[in-house]
Write an enzyme that holds these catalytic residues in place. Structure first.
Site, mmCIF file in Angstrom:
data_model
loop_
_atom_site.group_PDB
_atom_site.id
_atom_site.type_symbol
_atom_site.label_atom_id
_atom_site.label_comp_id
_atom_site.label_asym_id
_atom_site.label_seq_id
_atom_site.Cartn_x
_atom_site.Cartn_y
_atom_site.Cartn_z
ATOM 1 N N GLU A 124 3.933 117.982 35.280
ATOM 2 C CA GLU A 124 3.138 117.141 34.387
ATOM 3 C C GLU A 124 2.571 117.945 33.213
ATOM 4 O OE1 GLU A 124 0.208 114.879 36.610
ATOM 5 O OE2 GLU A 124 1.583 114.768 38.298
ATOM 6 N N TYR A 169 2.017 118.622 45.568
ATOM 7 C CA TYR A 169 0.944 118.437 44.584
ATOM 8 C C TYR A 169 1.010 119.492 43.479
ATOM 9 C CZ TYR A 169 -1.762 114.596 46.657
ATOM 10 O OH TYR A 169 -2.201 113.369 47.099
#
Length: 231
Positions: A158, A151
């Site tokens: 991102e 994660y």
């Protein structure tokens, strides 16, 4: 009889959806690895190799929001929407829209793709096998453990991708750049929500000692009719 037949159709559809998603993400992962083995740190052709398959398989995940909305699965609509929205912004709003090497040929893309594809290969294979009453304890453990690393890795990739897109977004319209910045600022609280959700799920499924809990909502031996509401 009608209810049983309906349950069977839904379960068959979910098996097909999850299996197809596993194949799609597996393809992206394998192609990424093969490209890196062939080209090393030269990432100039990476998007040409995996870009459109990545966009297609991630866009297909929009169905997960629909699944939650219509009650095919028990996952929360908001949780599914947050995950799908952020990724669609990346694949369509950055990778597809901006053909620049700092976006399509960056280490951030590699980091993001590895985090996404490994996460999804584990998740979709776990869901598929669970619906088929096939128990793989190691897969269950990975499903609720790898997120600790994947994660944050995915979010880092991102954010770096969106950061690289900011100057190019500004040339299209200042509001587009502002839109990206707002989304970037929103990442920490969203990550916190998703991260803590997975931690709670891990405790619920694996128990405090890392072993499957007796009352696990993800217990592989549960009946298919019950499991389709739990994915």
């Amino acid at each position: 009889m009608a209810a049983t037949k309906s349950n069977g159709v839904v379960e068959s559809y979910l098996v097909a959806y999850n299996a197809a998603s596993f194949v799609g993400w597996g393809y992206v992962l394998v192609q990424t690895v093969l490209y890196l083995l062939d080209h090393g740190t030269d990432l100039s052709g990476l998007f040409d190799r995996i870009g459109y398959p990545l966009i297609c398989v991630q866009t297909g995940a929009m169905l997960e929001v629909v699944h939650s909305l219509v009650g095919l699965v028990r996952s929360g609509v908001l949780t599914a929407l947050m995950q799908v929205y952020s990724r669609l912004l990346l694949v369509w709003g950055t990778l597809y829209m901006f053909d620049y090497p700092e976006i399509r040929a960056s280490p951030a893309l590699v980091l993001m793709v590895f985090a996404w594809s490994i996460t999804e290969c584990v998740r979709y294979s776990h869901y598929t096998l669970s619906l088929l009453d096939i128990e793989v304890p190691a897969l269950l453990y990975l499903r609720y453990t790898l997120f600790y690393v994947l994660y944050p890795a995915g979010v880092t990739g991102e954010l770096l991708e969106m950061w690289a897109a900011l100057p190019h977004a500004a040339t299209i319209h200042p509001l587009l750049k502002t839109f990206f910045i707002v989304n970037m600022v929103n990442y920490p609280p969203v990550l916190y929500k998703l991260y803590t959700h997975m931690i709670r799920q891990r405790r619920k499924v694996l128990g405090g000692a890392g072993k499957p809990a007796n009352a696990s909502a993800e217990k592989v031996g549960a009946s298919p009719a019950a499991k389709k509401k739990k994915l």
